[in-house]
Design an enzyme around this catalytic site. Structure first.
Site, mmCIF file in Angstrom:
data_model
loop_
_atom_site.group_PDB
_atom_site.id
_atom_site.type_symbol
_atom_site.label_atom_id
_atom_site.label_comp_id
_atom_site.label_asym_id
_atom_site.label_seq_id
_atom_site.Cartn_x
_atom_site.Cartn_y
_atom_site.Cartn_z
ATOM 1 N N ASP A 125 2.830 4.723 4.957
ATOM 2 C CA ASP A 125 2.649 4.200 6.317
ATOM 3 C C ASP A 125 2.624 2.667 6.334
ATOM 4 O OD1 ASP A 125 0.260 4.528 4.939
ATOM 5 O OD2 ASP A 125 -0.778 5.582 6.556
ATOM 6 N N HIS A 126 2.565 2.044 5.146
ATOM 7 C CA HIS A 126 2.687 0.585 5.028
ATOM 8 C C HIS A 126 4.062 0.217 4.464
ATOM 9 C CE1 HIS A 126 -1.805 -0.325 5.171
ATOM 10 N NE2 HIS A 126 -1.789 0.977 4.980
ATOM 11 N N ASN A 146 -6.765 -4.613 5.747
ATOM 12 C CA ASN A 146 -7.332 -3.815 6.841
ATOM 13 C C ASN A 146 -7.947 -4.701 7.916
ATOM 14 O OD1 ASN A 146 -6.876 -0.939 6.729
ATOM 15 N ND2 ASN A 146 -8.056 -0.891 4.829
ATOM 16 N N ASP A 160 -1.346 -6.217 6.161
ATOM 17 C CA ASP A 160 -1.115 -6.523 4.744
ATOM 18 C C ASP A 160 -0.740 -8.006 4.656
ATOM 19 O OD1 ASP A 160 -0.908 -3.606 3.353
ATOM 20 O OD2 ASP A 160 -0.070 -3.570 5.381
ATOM 21 N N ASN A 205 0.876 -1.175 0.000
ATOM 22 C CA ASN A 205 0.000 0.000 0.000
ATOM 23 C C ASN A 205 0.910 1.221 0.000
ATOM 24 O OD1 ASN A 205 -1.444 2.314 0.870
ATOM 25 N ND2 ASN A 205 -3.055 1.028 1.721
ATOM 26 N N GLU A 214 -3.918 1.813 -2.941
ATOM 27 C CA GLU A 214 -4.055 3.244 -2.672
ATOM 28 C C GLU A 214 -3.187 4.071 -3.626
ATOM 29 O OE1 GLU A 214 -4.217 3.840 1.949
ATOM 30 O OE2 GLU A 214 -5.469 5.311 0.946
ATOM 31 N N ASP A 236 -3.797 -4.994 1.059
ATOM 32 C CA ASP A 236 -4.104 -4.373 2.341
ATOM 33 C C ASP A 236 -5.480 -4.863 2.746
ATOM 34 O OD1 ASP A 236 -4.758 -2.811 4.479
ATOM 35 O OD2 ASP A 236 -4.414 -0.884 3.479
#
Length: 260
Positions: free
Chosen positions: A250-251, A152, A221, A7, A34, A150
């Site tokens: 941030d991933h 989530n 992930d 991501n 994303e 991802d």
DNA sequence: ATGTCCTTTAAGAAAGGA
């Protein structure tokens, strides 16, 4: 062959970071989430210059997924089946041919689902139900198939540095975790837990509150593999160091190696 | 310590999403 998922939190903001990572690790297939770009504006050229074929499924402003592969991408499918009213760009699937036969990849950006009590959470659960149904159909083909992205979802308490902080979060709700388990119970193997016994392995650290510095991470992930893909697995890993780079997502990337 | 980042809208900040 190396297959990765990441991501990237915006292809426009992250292009240099993503290119640096591709040059460093040279995956054969990369699933990006994303991208936050419409298809027409996706910067295809720098990826093609590195030898990648590019397929995208984007939308304006947020979401969006992309597949990169050094081999031609075949039978590209955009969108997760089962709800024609769903306009969010969160799924792209394609296959490649290898010496050992065809392999198919589903690249997914599963809805976040926060905050609870809004329409976002039932949308997440409905999306997961459709993913389960789709995986079931693909698994019936009994071929190498991977679902990467991802998710989530924090599958278990061990997948968070501070699980108590996630009790009221959509990523850690029993309904989300139950559906993730249902996916694996179809016969999909989760790559990292099946090939690593390390503790404190995470794939996401929030930009806020010094989460990276404190290693306050979560593992959301994931790479899920059919039996025919799992039988070819020779290794897996998480490119944690990428979180410490300039202008990080941030991933961080997660990858698996399959026998060619 | 809601301590960050990316995008869009629209003309300088503010909101939405994460």
């Amino acid at each position: 062959m190396k297959i990765a998922t990441w991501n990237i939190n915006g292809v426009k903001a992250r292009i240099d970071t993503v290119l640096a990572w591709l040059k460093e690790t040279s995956p054969d297939v990369a699933c990006l989430q994303e991208i936050k770009s419409v298809d027409e504006n996706f910067p295809r050229q720098p990826f093609e210059d590195l030898g990648y074929n590019v397929e995208t499924h984007g939308q304006k402003g947020f979401n969006g997924v992309a597949l990169l592969a050094k081999s031609p991408l075949e039978d590209v499918q955009r969108g997760l089946p089962g709800n024609d009213a769903d306009e969010q760009a969160r799924y792209i699937e394609a296959g490649i041919s290898t010496a050992g036969g065809a392999i198919r990849f589903g690249c997914l950006y599963l809805p976040n689902g926060n905050p609870l009590g809004t329409e976002k959470f039932p949308y997440k659960l409905e999306w997961m139900d459709r993913l389960i149904a789709h995986a079931e159909r693909r698994l019936a083909e009994e071929t190498p198939f991977l679902l990467l992205g991802d998710y989530n979802v924090i599958p278990d308490p061990v997948d968070a540095k501070n699980p108590e902080n996630w009790i009221g979060d959509a990523l850690f709700q029993p309904e989300s975790r139950r559906r993730f388990r249902a996916l694996t119970h179809l016969g999909l193997t989760e790559a990292v837990r099946s090939c690593s016994e390390e503790a404190d392995i995470y794939t996401f650290w929030d930009y806020q509150a010094g989460a990276w510095q404190k290693n306050n991470g979560i593992r959301i992930d994931h790479i899920l593999m059919s039996a025919q893909a799992t039988d070819r697995m020779t290794g897996c890993g998480i490119d944690k160091h990428v979180r410490g780079w300039e202008k990080p997502s941030d991933h961080v990337p997660v990858w698996v190696k399959l026998a060619a």
